[in-house]
Design a protein around this motif. Sequence first.
Motif: not given
Length: 393
Positions: A27, A30, A275, A279, A381
């Motif tokens: 994570y 990114s 992710i 976010q 992903s």
Amino acid sequence: MEESSKLALPDAFLDFLKVNGLDPSIYTASDSTPRYIRLKPGCEAYLEEVEAEMKCKIEKVDWLPGFYSLPPDIQIASSKAYQEGKIYGIDAASGAAVLALDISAGDHVLDLCAAPGAKLCMISDLLGDSGSVTGVDVASHRLAACRTMLQKYALGDRCRLFVGDGTTFSLVPVGFHSESKSCESALEEKVDAFREWTSRRPYKERKKATKARKTVASQLVLGSQHPELIFYGRHSGVVGVTRSELYQSGCDSEVSSQGYDKVLVDAECTHDGSIKHIQKFEHWGWTTLQRRVLDAERTDSLTTLQLKLLSNGFRLLKVGGSLVYSTCSLTVAQNEDVVQKFLKENASAELQEVNAAKNWPCKSGQIPNTLRFDPLTSETSGLFVAKFLKLAI
């Protein structure tokens, strides 16, 4: 993998990752996962044109036919190729889940959680001019987006879409009664048969459909009655049949021979493997993350739903058919735990190896023959994939 931004992950989420054996750098590193597109078959000649318009190099994804990667900051929605239906956005991991079905010519495929539609389009692509695909989703506005995609990419000819509850959906593929008969002759025999789909219906028909939609919505709340048919193609098996024929549910013995050849259950989940989704909580507030992802009661309700979706999808599968279960969660509870519970309850289910995965950049799950994609390992992903075969017992 370069780090372009850092998320200050809250302690509760870090604990959540630790419990699930997940690397927090998934994570925090990114915005470096490529963007993926699938090129519609027959459009390969337009690649250079697409590259020129987007001003970037498009890389072929060697392990996934028809897929290409772009830099993550490239926007495709305004491109001519996207607007003309030559390309569509779909993550490579999602494409792998569809490819795991091993779709063959003539297959009847069920996509039990079809919205927003990219996987449905890929299924239609793979089927070509044979078989059929049935898309089901409980959210009418999201399924309407599926319909728009199918029409945009001219992939709806063998597709039918139902607004319905995937845990109770019970319609088997429509018997392709009379391949030798024309649609016109079939309609002559059945006055009340479905005619060819058109979005430009007379006012009275639109008013009737709106009333039916409200009825279906109330029935879904109560968990009863027929799903709403919101789209069907000319060769989807709907044209020429009556409403009673369309909505005839098969008994278990009939489903074993007349059910779907392939079923995809890409189940609703906490989306913690996405992710970009995680976010967003930096802007929405981490307390929202607590409620939507970390809350135990929320997870329990989701795992119950996932097991029901998986069980019903498997019930609609014919003997010898294959089902792929996937989620964009990386948690054990929504993946391996659901698979284990399902296997205990279904003696006719056998977990299968995904043959195509031998060259895929993914990890094995905690159960043999299950797969896990994540940004660090796969540059995709996050996604969990399990494939089942239905045995005769």
